[in-house]
Design a protein around this motif. Sequence first.
Motif, PDB file in Angstrom:
ATOM      1  N   ALA B 157       0.827  -1.204   0.000  1.00 16.07           N
ATOM      2  CA  ALA B 157       0.000   0.000   0.000  1.00 16.07           C
ATOM      3  C   ALA B 157       0.864   1.257   0.000  1.00 16.07           C
ATOM      4  O   ALA B 157       0.834   2.061   0.922  1.00 16.07           O
ATOM      5  N   PRO B 158       1.669   1.433  -1.046  1.00 13.34           N
ATOM      6  CA  PRO B 158       2.538   2.611  -1.084  1.00 13.34           C
ATOM      7  C   PRO B 158       1.702   3.885  -1.148  1.00 13.34           C
ATOM      8  O   PRO B 158       0.551   3.854  -1.582  1.00 13.34           O
ATOM      9  N   VAL B 159       2.332   4.990  -0.735  1.00 12.53           N
ATOM     10  CA  VAL B 159       1.592   6.252  -0.662  1.00 12.53           C
ATOM     11  C   VAL B 159       2.056   7.244  -1.720  1.00 12.53           C
ATOM     12  O   VAL B 159       3.180   7.198  -2.196  1.00 12.53           O
ATOM     13  N   SER B 160       1.165   8.119  -2.050  1.00 16.13           N
ATOM     14  CA  SER B 160       1.496   9.270  -2.874  1.00 16.13           C
ATOM     15  C   SER B 160       1.150  10.488  -2.046  1.00 16.13           C
ATOM     16  O   SER B 160       0.153  10.496  -1.306  1.00 16.13           O
ATOM     17  N   GLY B 161       1.988  11.520  -2.145  1.00 11.97           N
ATOM     18  CA  GLY B 161       1.821  12.688  -1.259  1.00 11.97           C
ATOM     19  C   GLY B 161       3.002  12.724  -0.318  1.00 11.97           C
ATOM     20  O   GLY B 161       3.504  11.682   0.091  1.00 11.97           O
ATOM     21  N   GLY B 162       3.436  13.907   0.060  1.00 13.24           N
ATOM     22  CA  GLY B 162       4.642  14.032   0.865  1.00 13.24           C
ATOM     23  C   GLY B 162       4.353  14.179   2.344  1.00 13.24           C
ATOM     24  O   GLY B 162       3.280  13.781   2.826  1.00 13.24           O
ATOM     25  N   VAL B 163       5.322  14.759   3.033  1.00 11.51           N
ATOM     26  CA  VAL B 163       5.221  14.907   4.480  1.00 11.51           C
ATOM     27  C   VAL B 163       3.996  15.737   4.858  1.00 11.51           C
ATOM     28  O   VAL B 163       3.293  15.426   5.834  1.00 11.51           O
ATOM     29  N   GLY B 164       3.711  16.756   4.095  1.00  9.00           N
ATOM     30  CA  GLY B 164       2.547  17.608   4.386  1.00  9.00           C
ATOM     31  C   GLY B 164       1.254  16.797   4.359  1.00  9.00           C
ATOM     32  O   GLY B 164       0.436  16.874   5.290  1.00  9.00           O
ATOM     33  N   ALA B 165       1.102  15.995   3.305  1.00 10.97           N
ATOM     34  CA  ALA B 165      -0.103  15.172   3.196  1.00 10.97           C
ATOM     35  C   ALA B 165      -0.141  14.111   4.290  1.00 10.97           C
ATOM     36  O   ALA B 165      -1.220  13.740   4.774  1.00 10.97           O
ATOM     37  N   ASN B 170      -3.886  13.350   4.398  1.00 11.82           N
ATOM     38  CA  ASN B 170      -4.401  13.419   3.032  1.00 11.82           C
ATOM     39  C   ASN B 170      -3.601  12.600   2.029  1.00 11.82           C
ATOM     40  O   ASN B 170      -3.595  12.903   0.837  1.00 11.82           O
ATOM     41  N   LEU B 171      -2.929  11.587   2.495  1.00 13.36           N
ATOM     42  CA  LEU B 171      -2.183  10.742   1.565  1.00 13.36           C
ATOM     43  C   LEU B 171      -3.134   9.978   0.641  1.00 13.36           C
ATOM     44  O   LEU B 171      -4.325   9.832   0.943  1.00 13.36           O
ATOM     45  N   THR B 172      -2.587   9.528  -0.495  1.00 13.32           N
ATOM     46  CA  THR B 172      -3.299   8.551  -1.311  1.00 13.32           C
ATOM     47  C   THR B 172      -2.595   7.208  -1.139  1.00 13.32           C
ATOM     48  O   THR B 172      -1.372   7.146  -1.238  1.00 13.32           O
ATOM     49  N   PHE B 173      -3.364   6.179  -0.844  1.00 16.18           N
ATOM     50  CA  PHE B 173      -2.795   4.834  -0.751  1.00 16.18           C
ATOM     51  C   PHE B 173      -3.215   4.026  -1.969  1.00 16.18           C
ATOM     52  O   PHE B 173      -4.387   4.013  -2.329  1.00 16.18           O
ATOM     53  N   MET B 174      -2.253   3.370  -2.610  1.00 15.47           N
ATOM     54  CA  MET B 174      -2.553   2.472  -3.716  1.00 15.47           C
ATOM     55  C   MET B 174      -2.343   1.052  -3.209  1.00 15.47           C
ATOM     56  O   MET B 174      -1.227   0.690  -2.851  1.00 15.47           O
ATOM     57  N   VAL B 175      -3.407   0.292  -3.162  1.00 20.56           N
ATOM     58  CA  VAL B 175      -3.380  -0.963  -2.420  1.00 20.56           C
ATOM     59  C   VAL B 175      -3.463  -2.185  -3.328  1.00 20.56           C
ATOM     60  O   VAL B 175      -4.342  -2.282  -4.187  1.00 20.56           O
TER      61      VAL B 175
END
Lengths: 336, 336, 336, 336
Positions: B157-165, B170-175
């Motif tokens: 489930a890697p994430v997209s979005g940085g430290v702020g997200a 507010n990260l996006t998880f791709m599962v």
Amino acid sequence: MAASLWFRGAAFSRRYWSRRLQPPATNLAAVCSRSMASKTPVGFIGLGNMGNPMAKNLTKHGYPLIIYDVFPDACKEFQDLGEQVVSSPADVAERADRIITMLPTSINAVEAYTGTNGILKKVKKGSLLIDSSTIDPAVSKELAKEVEKMGAVFMDAPVSGGVGAARSGNLTFMVGGVEDEFAAAQELLGCMGSNVVYCGAVGTGQAAKICNNMLLAISMIGTAEAMNLGIRLGLDPKLLAKILNMSSGRCWSSDTYNPVPGVMDGVPSANNYQGGFGTTLMAKDLGLAQDSATSTKSPILLGSLAHQIYRMMCAKGYSKKDFSSVFQFLREEETF
Amino acid sequence: MAASLWFRGAAFSRRYWSRRLQPPATNLAAVCSRSMASKTPVGFIGLGNMGNPMAKNLTKHGYPLIIYDVFPDACKEFQDLGEQVVSSPADVAERADRIITMLPTSINAVEAYTGTNGILKKVKKGSLLIDSSTIDPAVSKELAKEVEKMGAVFMDAPVSGGVGAARSGNLTFMVGGVEDEFAAAQELLGCMGSNVVYCGAVGTGQAAKICNNMLLAISMIGTAEAMNLGIRLGLDPKLLAKILNMSSGRCWSSDTYNPVPGVMDGVPSANNYQGGFGTTLMAKDLGLAQDSATSTKSPILLGSLAHQIYRMMCAKGYSKKDFSSVFQFLREEETF
Amino acid sequence: MAASLWFRGAAFSRRYWSRRLQPPATNLAAVCSRSMASKTPVGFIGLGNMGNPMAKNLTKHGYPLIIYDVFPDACKEFQDLGEQVVSSPADVAERADRIITMLPTSINAVEAYTGTNGILKKVKKGSLLIDSSTIDPAVSKELAKEVEKMGAVFMDAPVSGGVGAARSGNLTFMVGGVEDEFAAAQELLGCMGSNVVYCGAVGTGQAAKICNNMLLAISMIGTAEAMNLGIRLGLDPKLLAKILNMSSGRCWSSDTYNPVPGVMDGVPSANNYQGGFGTTLMAKDLGLAQDSATSTKSPILLGSLAHQIYRMMCAKGYSKKDFSSVFQFLREEETF
Amino acid sequence: MAASLWFRGAAFSRRYWSRRLQPPATNLAAVCSRSMASKTPVGFIGLGNMGNPMAKNLTKHGYPLIIYDVFPDACKEFQDLGEQVVSSPADVAERADRIITMLPTSINAVEAYTGTNGILKKVKKGSLLIDSSTIDPAVSKELAKEVEKMGAVFMDAPVSGGVGAARSGNLTFMVGGVEDEFAAAQELLGCMGSNVVYCGAVGTGQAAKICNNMLLAISMIGTAEAMNLGIRLGLDPKLLAKILNMSSGRCWSSDTYNPVPGVMDGVPSANNYQGGFGTTLMAKDLGLAQDSATSTKSPILLGSLAHQIYRMMCAKGYSKKDFSSVFQFLREEETF
């Protein structure tokens, strides 16, 4: 004397103009004498796939046309409609003080303006000459300079959008030239397009188009590579497109014109890559980007490789397919 | 002894898995015994720049944590907050049946799962192990296989979005993983991200992220090349960005994260390329894309060149700058 | 009339000539009237780094010179030696019926031949005009055409070899033009070079040079990449060079001009990349290759990328170093 | 169970080894007990296109063989010749203390050494194990480590030269491993090759081969591009090849293996690209170069693009042709 004139051309003008950043001042006195208010005849040179529907839209808005094309057959349809067909660009210039040119290459444009029977042979002082061809911005600048010498005004106004947009009057025009003349150009271009954007000095219309199309080619190939890799890694194409489009990979090529068959309807990839924007035309525009980058010493690593990829595609049977067929080109499986 | 089993790496698993297209069936009986309804402790391994705010968001949603990090200092803050710190991944697995791992590289992930004191040493049957690290999808698949042997469930489930997200949840998880387990994963991931997207079998979460970031790198470099070329051809950067964004060159890099200083506010290019997504991280993700492309024999002409460009930037002093600094990298003028 | 002459240039001539594959027949009657047997004065235009030693070698062989350079200082040395300095290319053409031009760019060559006081203003019928500048072959062809109109003969004869070879009379000349005139050209070129190679019709001298230098750039970068990769994989550079040179990786860049410091003596890499063939000059030649490839629709994937790499190097402080410094450019380590 | 230990793959070992720069010391006491003086049986595993003629050359030099291949048919010919065929790599190791392996991929090599019935199951202390497969140097290093644990010696010795050279005993071996053992390896390898080159620590044999082949691929594509461009610019191919070969563009691909039909005799380009070194094999070696470059963070801009080009060729019907067919691939004309 004539000889010395001869050998300036694209290579020269690039260097020349890079030293003369300011476009020449226009002869406003002359310009003001041009007819603008009433619908006087408009010249149209180049009635090909694009020029034909563009010219028709002008007639729909009530402008009488003076037309010319090197292929007389291209004019016949207009003759039947009652428009005036003449036998050279010079003759167009004699009868109209606003002229639009829509030609396939730099050399055709140069010929139409400066050839033996070119526009400049009989252009009237103050005429407005708008070139909608997609050509090297350095050539546009040089044409502008020659036009200016005759006391007339030149603007480059290449279009974005294909034959469909030309028919429906929804083209985008990117316009370069003296800002004071933009309103005059807009009056005519607005009949053929829904967006008329002022880009700056002469040549910047071409520059904007070239930059857009280079970025388009890069993101299209990138989208094709990413979709293909994802599919091979087990992702469903529709789902992958959806993920990209809600993420930072989103681009026009992924969300509006996806190159993978089955992902979207109404795009060339849904129709065996028929229609749309041909690979040959994209290769041509990338060649212009390459020329401009070389002469301005701008590094375009991906743009340059994109050019070579479309060049190869033209040689591998993709020349008439839409440029999104790069997905198909990359997709072919290795066989043993 | 078992630990050594674990370190089968990318090269092997690629080939191995390419022959076993079907992911192994999950042991559902075992899975069902896992606690899910109440807020039982959740294990969290890897409390770095990303893991720290992610774990905090779990506590905000009322989940007690069992935490571990190779650097004890990284755990101190959580200890002060009353969370339970243990001394190995195995200890985490002993105390929690839902575990999230957030680690920098494939090798760290492999170590955490299969090392001498790795999760698998004490994992309970039916546990849900979610790896949010960005790693080679082939490694994810292999980890999944080992986890399955122990009667537990693995999802990537890697994430997209940085430290702020990560901070704002507010990260996006791709599962990627067995679809029946997605709801269970979503319960936890939804506390840390605003988008949780199911991508398919194990490894497809990684695949989706890798494909997105490869396309992102390509369009970012493309945007930088197009903007730089346009500027050198005389276009105003803001105007050019506006034209691209209303045309087919539009992409996230041009309309949301423009790399040219002065075009947009609130993006790294407006702040000397500080913050954002570092060039080193982009180079890492492109390395993963390259590995995946090589092993699946997928041509990635632009992706491969983008990889090399970010590799060079890392060596030329851009490693800590945001990846949009490729504009600055390309912009430098030739001097004589 | 003059106007129509104007806008032809590189872009035009490419297309024009691609349709006219046969070079124009030479006016042999006129040619025969030229003096050849005795050592009558030879014109020399362009006394820069290369032209200076080349002209001196002509004097050593007993040819009186009529010289011109846009920078009067460049002529002073020759004036002191008793050679005749005149004030324009036209004046050279008035006094000499064999002229050699050695100029930095296409535009300088065009100016020297067709400018207001250019050679063509006073060229005698039957004169032999040899251009040793490295320029676009399409421009050479166009110059040839204009020269022919005046009843004279034009040959392109670019050189390979640097300042050292120019001094020692060991240049290689690649000569394009009417084969009947080759012996006449050889008489003069043989005083300045040890190899004078006939390549075919006008423009093929340039073509041969461009193709050679493109391949040279590609194999130099390839050598640098392979040496750097090998070193990082633990190989000793000298040993690796030895292995390559006895294997299929062997090339001039690996066995004669190795880019890795410490591998060979007497090459620029042994001297901090001083001397040799500058990165800027290589970038220029690759620009010519790119232009020729675009106009002939020839795919040059590696050539195009090599061009972009040398372009970047020029912007990163390598412009004055030898082109083998690409090893140094690639070698820089990533730092964090 | 132990077998599974073995399959640690490239990704892991790269990182692992990059931290352990020193190769492990060899157990010399054990090594000394190995038979070397007399012609005791030699094990040979992998009797494919290359392995078959290599093994035959060993028999010609009087070495009895103990052989194994996963395909029993591959052994039949040797059985008929009276050589001993056994049923697993372990059985080979039981009967021979010098073994040569010649396998197609990293995974086959790993299996042969560390599989359930792999060499390591029954290897004798002091045995010399020489792997002539072309594989990832990181895998070679890892194999060496496992072999060392059993008190035996491992060397990587990939070959250069194709089936013809294998038959005539003219292969080149690039050997990595403990220098003290090189003489022992040379005794056997010298029966199969005319060049046996010591490259350094374990893995450097592979590294040398990979670097050579990457440079070879780059110069071959470069030669094809330069020849094609020159031909389109009007040069005669034979003349152009002659010019390149006397100039700085000279390389093995231009002077020994020219890719243009009609330029040379006795090369694949003279025979419709039959025979020689297949495009698929080149693509495989470039994949290894890519992996090594990614793991050592070495920029290989041209190498990476060369990899993608050969990858594409494999998908376009060139997989079985000689790798010089890239000329044909690039040459195809654009059609409309």
